[in-house]
Write a protein that holds these residues in place. Structure first.
Motif, PDB file in Angstrom:
ATOM      1  N   UNK A   1      51.809  62.683  59.047  1.00  0.00           N
ATOM      2  CA  UNK A   1      51.399  61.474  59.780  1.00  0.00           C
ATOM      3  C   UNK A   1      50.116  61.707  60.565  1.00  0.00           C
ATOM      4  N   UNK A   2      49.280  60.685  60.675  1.00  0.00           N
ATOM      5  CA  UNK A   2      48.132  60.776  61.589  1.00  0.00           C
ATOM      6  C   UNK A   2      48.628  61.003  63.019  1.00  0.00           C
ATOM      7  N   UNK A   3      47.835  61.700  63.778  1.00  0.00           N
ATOM      8  CA  UNK A   3      48.244  62.077  65.134  1.00  0.00           C
ATOM      9  C   UNK A   3      48.629  60.866  65.978  1.00  0.00           C
ATOM     10  N   UNK A   4      47.889  59.757  65.819  1.00  0.00           N
ATOM     11  CA  UNK A   4      48.147  58.606  66.678  1.00  0.00           C
ATOM     12  C   UNK A   4      49.424  57.853  66.319  1.00  0.00           C
ATOM     13  N   UNK A   5      50.070  58.236  65.206  1.00  0.00           N
ATOM     14  CA  UNK A   5      51.338  57.599  64.830  1.00  0.00           C
ATOM     15  C   UNK A   5      52.556  58.414  65.272  1.00  0.00           C
ATOM     16  N   UNK A   6      52.299  59.566  65.883  1.00  0.00           N
ATOM     17  CA  UNK A   6      53.404  60.391  66.410  1.00  0.00           C
ATOM     18  C   UNK A   6      53.505  60.105  67.902  1.00  0.00           C
ATOM     19  N   UNK A   7      54.390  59.180  68.246  1.00  0.00           N
ATOM     20  CA  UNK A   7      54.514  58.727  69.631  1.00  0.00           C
ATOM     21  C   UNK A   7      55.685  59.415  70.325  1.00  0.00           C
ATOM     22  N   UNK A   8      55.391  60.010  71.479  1.00  0.00           N
ATOM     23  CA  UNK A   8      56.457  60.658  72.225  1.00  0.00           C
ATOM     24  C   UNK A   8      56.723  62.085  71.733  1.00  0.00           C
ATOM     25  N   UNK A   9      57.661  62.786  72.374  1.00  0.00           N
ATOM     26  CA  UNK A   9      57.965  64.188  72.036  1.00  0.00           C
ATOM     27  C   UNK A   9      58.834  64.294  70.780  1.00  0.00           C
ATOM     28  N   UNK A  10      58.325  63.772  69.663  1.00  0.00           N
ATOM     29  CA  UNK A  10      59.114  63.709  68.435  1.00  0.00           C
ATOM     30  C   UNK A  10      59.467  65.103  67.926  1.00  0.00           C
ATOM     31  N   UNK A  11      58.476  65.992  67.868  1.00  0.00           N
ATOM     32  CA  UNK A  11      58.719  67.339  67.334  1.00  0.00           C
ATOM     33  C   UNK A  11      59.709  68.110  68.207  1.00  0.00           C
ATOM     34  N   UNK A  12      59.546  67.997  69.514  1.00  0.00           N
ATOM     35  CA  UNK A  12      60.459  68.709  70.424  1.00  0.00           C
ATOM     36  C   UNK A  12      61.893  68.200  70.271  1.00  0.00           C
ATOM     37  N   UNK A  13      62.029  66.881  70.149  1.00  0.00           N
ATOM     38  CA  UNK A  13      63.387  66.332  70.001  1.00  0.00           C
ATOM     39  C   UNK A  13      63.994  66.778  68.675  1.00  0.00           C
ATOM     40  N   UNK A  14      63.197  66.788  67.619  1.00  0.00           N
ATOM     41  CA  UNK A  14      63.704  67.214  66.317  1.00  0.00           C
ATOM     42  C   UNK A  14      64.119  68.682  66.348  1.00  0.00           C
ATOM     43  N   UNK A  15      63.292  69.526  67.013  1.00  0.00           N
ATOM     44  CA  UNK A  15      63.645  70.951  67.105  1.00  0.00           C
ATOM     45  C   UNK A  15      64.932  71.140  67.881  1.00  0.00           C
ATOM     46  N   UNK A  16      65.072  70.424  68.988  1.00  0.00           N
ATOM     47  CA  UNK A  16      66.286  70.549  69.805  1.00  0.00           C
ATOM     48  C   UNK A  16      67.501  70.053  69.039  1.00  0.00           C
ATOM     49  N   UNK A  17      67.346  68.954  68.324  1.00  0.00           N
ATOM     50  CA  UNK A  17      68.432  68.391  67.509  1.00  0.00           C
ATOM     51  C   UNK A  17      68.863  69.376  66.431  1.00  0.00           C
ATOM     52  N   UNK A  18      67.874  69.969  65.749  1.00  0.00           N
ATOM     53  CA  UNK A  18      68.165  70.909  64.670  1.00  0.00           C
ATOM     54  C   UNK A  18      68.786  72.190  65.209  1.00  0.00           C
ATOM     55  N   UNK A  19      68.246  72.712  66.303  1.00  0.00           N
ATOM     56  CA  UNK A  19      68.746  73.963  66.870  1.00  0.00           C
ATOM     57  C   UNK A  19      70.171  73.822  67.368  1.00  0.00           C
TER      58      UNK A  19
ATOM     59  N   UNK B   1      66.898  58.192  76.178  1.00  0.00           N
ATOM     60  CA  UNK B   1      66.179  59.069  77.107  1.00  0.00           C
ATOM     61  C   UNK B   1      64.898  58.416  77.616  1.00  0.00           C
ATOM     62  N   UNK B   2      64.676  57.150  77.247  1.00  0.00           N
ATOM     63  CA  UNK B   2      63.489  56.442  77.704  1.00  0.00           C
ATOM     64  C   UNK B   2      62.229  56.821  76.949  1.00  0.00           C
ATOM     65  N   UNK B   3      62.356  57.389  75.748  1.00  0.00           N
ATOM     66  CA  UNK B   3      61.206  57.810  74.946  1.00  0.00           C
ATOM     67  C   UNK B   3      60.828  56.716  73.944  1.00  0.00           C
ATOM     68  N   UNK B   4      59.604  56.789  73.483  1.00  0.00           N
ATOM     69  CA  UNK B   4      59.109  55.862  72.467  1.00  0.00           C
ATOM     70  C   UNK B   4      59.774  56.194  71.130  1.00  0.00           C
ATOM     71  N   UNK B   5      60.413  55.214  70.516  1.00  0.00           N
ATOM     72  CA  UNK B   5      61.120  55.459  69.252  1.00  0.00           C
ATOM     73  C   UNK B   5      60.364  54.915  68.039  1.00  0.00           C
ATOM     74  N   UNK B   6      59.078  54.558  68.244  1.00  0.00           N
ATOM     75  CA  UNK B   6      58.283  53.981  67.158  1.00  0.00           C
ATOM     76  C   UNK B   6      58.223  54.891  65.933  1.00  0.00           C
ATOM     77  N   UNK B   7      57.976  56.185  66.150  1.00  0.00           N
ATOM     78  CA  UNK B   7      57.777  57.115  65.023  1.00  0.00           C
ATOM     79  C   UNK B   7      59.031  57.230  64.169  1.00  0.00           C
ATOM     80  N   UNK B   8      60.191  57.197  64.782  1.00  0.00           N
ATOM     81  CA  UNK B   8      61.434  57.302  64.006  1.00  0.00           C
ATOM     82  C   UNK B   8      61.597  56.088  63.094  1.00  0.00           C
ATOM     83  N   UNK B   9      61.200  54.914  63.602  1.00  0.00           N
ATOM     84  CA  UNK B   9      61.262  53.711  62.782  1.00  0.00           C
ATOM     85  C   UNK B   9      60.290  53.796  61.610  1.00  0.00           C
ATOM     86  N   UNK B  10      59.108  54.345  61.885  1.00  0.00           N
ATOM     87  CA  UNK B  10      58.116  54.507  60.828  1.00  0.00           C
ATOM     88  C   UNK B  10      58.621  55.461  59.744  1.00  0.00           C
TER      89      UNK B  10
END
Length: 500
Positions: free
Chosen positions: A304-322, A462-471
């Motif tokens: 994804x282009x950088x501007x389409x990754x809204x919020x701490x998406x990578x951190x949440x995914x890492x925490x979810x996976x771990x 958690x009050x985070x932007x969920x746009x990227x997950x929808x995309x």
């Protein structure tokens, strides 16, 4: 606590002439004398020497720079993973767990004692970096069971330095051969000691004749998968990459074979074992499924282009996976340490030792195996046709998932037949694998959408932007639609090739 290193070494026969001059080896700038060490090692095994038969060594050694417990697990010829644990009076639990799939509930006891006088040289390059360690070992072996025989010999051992180029060992061997020194016929000191100290001698692996009947082919396939499970057990415990997935596939192959070849093996015996294999596959699958999903979603995020990754998406995914992966890892270890798993291995051994053969087992592969493979392919064809006739949506997703499972069963049935049928069966296996991969891509999309919905809900809470997950969810929907659009054409080209 244990640590692991990859050991790459070669052994050579030697006489009383000592080490040859190695300064002429290409790339060697200096040969440094490291002195002489006295080593005293006691090797442990079961009474019937199961570890030695599998080329596994477990020893307690004093003397030298690495005194302690050493477990060596074969990787390929001349390559072993050596796992160290501190010196203690008893077999460390960390090492005992790594051989449990072979030892089961039996005892480990001393079988051989090796005392070696080791004369060591270091081969160094022009930058002063270690290339390899060469040692001249004068070995005195004593069997501690079966009559207490003794033997003595001298050998040369060349061990590659950590992260060294294995091609360097070829250069050393060229120099040794020029000096009249040849590779040892024994893969290890323990193997030679067992062979030369009397008693039962070196344990031999199970003799396996070429399959003739349909039953022979089915049993050979089941036996190979049982061996994979046993051999992968230490790798799964050590969290070696892809080991969980490979063990899970082996359990599925066995269970599928029992179902496809019910005319060969009595289901009264195989059904209970199949149920336990399903249980084991399920326990192994939790971690694997999580790993696949995390890798897939991470890969899409990186595109994804950088501007389409809204919020701490990578951190949440890492925490979810771990979080989920950590739980599954602990669960898998508990399963491998449990009696239910050992009982499954024992039941597989019993089935192979005294197979519950039915009348068809004595039949010709050309008749019995062909019938089973064709039946599995016919079932698959019906399910794919049904899925293609179903409207897009949940019902089609379920139908395609069922077709994927039957594609696996047909593929495994064809794998059983491959040694008997050669190229036609191998071609069928390849076609089924391609279909399975396509259907797997669709199922991965379905599972990813479920995971992304879960992540989006967590982010929103958690009050985070969920746009990227929808995309990402929309992208997965598009990928599933592409597979569904591609499938009819692929299926039309494949369908006529199915069967033997």
């Amino acid at each position: 606590m244990a640590d692991t290193k990859r050991e790459i070494e070669r052994k050579y026969e030697s006489d009383d002439s000592g080490l040859p001059d190695l300064t002429g080896v290409a790339g060697v700038a200096a040969v440094l004398d490291q002195g002489v060490a006295e080593l005293d090692a006691t090797y442990y095994d079961t009474v019937d020497e199961r570890l030695a038969a599998a080329s596994i060594t477990l020893r307690r050694r004093t003397g030298g720079s690495d005194a302690g417990w050493h477990l060596k697990l074969p990787v390929t010829t001349g390559v072993r993973d050596e796992i160290h644990a501190p010196l203690s009076d008893h077999v460390p639990s960390t090492l005992g767990a790594l051989v449990r799939s072979r030892v089961r509930d039996d005892e480990l006891a001393p079988v051989v004692r090796l005392r070696s006088t080791r004369d060591v040289r270091h081969l160094m390059d022009a930058d002063g970096q270690l290339l390899a360690e060469v040692s001249l070992d004068a070995v005195r072996a004593e069997r501690l069971t079966g009559g207490g025989g003794k033997a003595e010999w001298t050998e040369i051992e060349v061990e590659l330095a950590d992260d060294g180029d294995p091609a360097f060992l070829d250069k050393v061997e060229k120099r040794l051969r020029k000096a009249g020194i040849h590779p040892s016929e024994s893969p290890s000191k323990l193997a030679r000691a067992l062979a030369e100290t009397g008693g039962k001698g070196r344990p031999r692996k199970e003799d396996r004749a070429e399959p003739v009947t349909a039953g022979d082919h089915v049993l050979a396939y089941v036996r190979a998968q049982r061996d994979v499970v046993v051999e992968l057990d230490p790798a799964v415990r050590r969290d070696v990459e892809d080991s969980v997935h490979r063990m899970r596939v082996a359990t599925r192959r066995m269970r599928s074979t029992f179902k496809s070849y019910r005319k060969v093996l009595d289901r009264a015996v195989t059904d209970p074992i199949g149920a336990e294999l399903k249980w084991l596959a399920g326990e192994l699958g939790a971690g694997r499924d999580q790993e696949v999903l995390a890798e897939r979603i991470t890969g899409v995020i990186e595109e994804l282009p950088h501007d389409l990754v809204a919020g701490p998406v990578r951190n949440r995914l890492r925490a979810w996976s771990k979080a989920r992966g950590g739980d599954s890892r602990r669960q898998i270890i508990d399963v491998l340490n449990g009696q239910r798993y050992l009982a499954l291995l024992t039941s597989l051994d019993a089935l192979l030792a005294d197979p519950p053969l039915r009348a068809a087992a004595a039949g010709k592969p050309s008749k019995v195996l062909t019938k089973a493979v064709n039946k599995a392919c016919d079932t698959l064809a019906g399910l794919v046709d049904q899925a293609l006739d179903t409207s897009a949506g949940h019902d089609r997703d379920v139908a395609l998932h069922e077709a994927r499972k039957k594609a696996k069963r047909a593929r495994y049935a064809a794998e059983v037949a491959a040694p008997a049928f050669g190229k036609p069966a191998s071609k069928l296996v390849s076609s089924l694998k391609d279909l399975q991969s396509l259907l797997g891509e669709h199922q991965d999309s379905v599972m990813s959408r479920t995971a992304l919905k879960d992540l989006a809900e967590q982010a929103h809470a958690a009050g985070e932007n969920s746009f990227t997950y929808g995309l990402l969810h929309a992208r997965e929907e598009q990928r599933a639609a592409e597979v569904e659009e591609e499938l009819p054409g692929v299926w039309k080209g494949m369908r006529g090739t199915f069967g033997l």
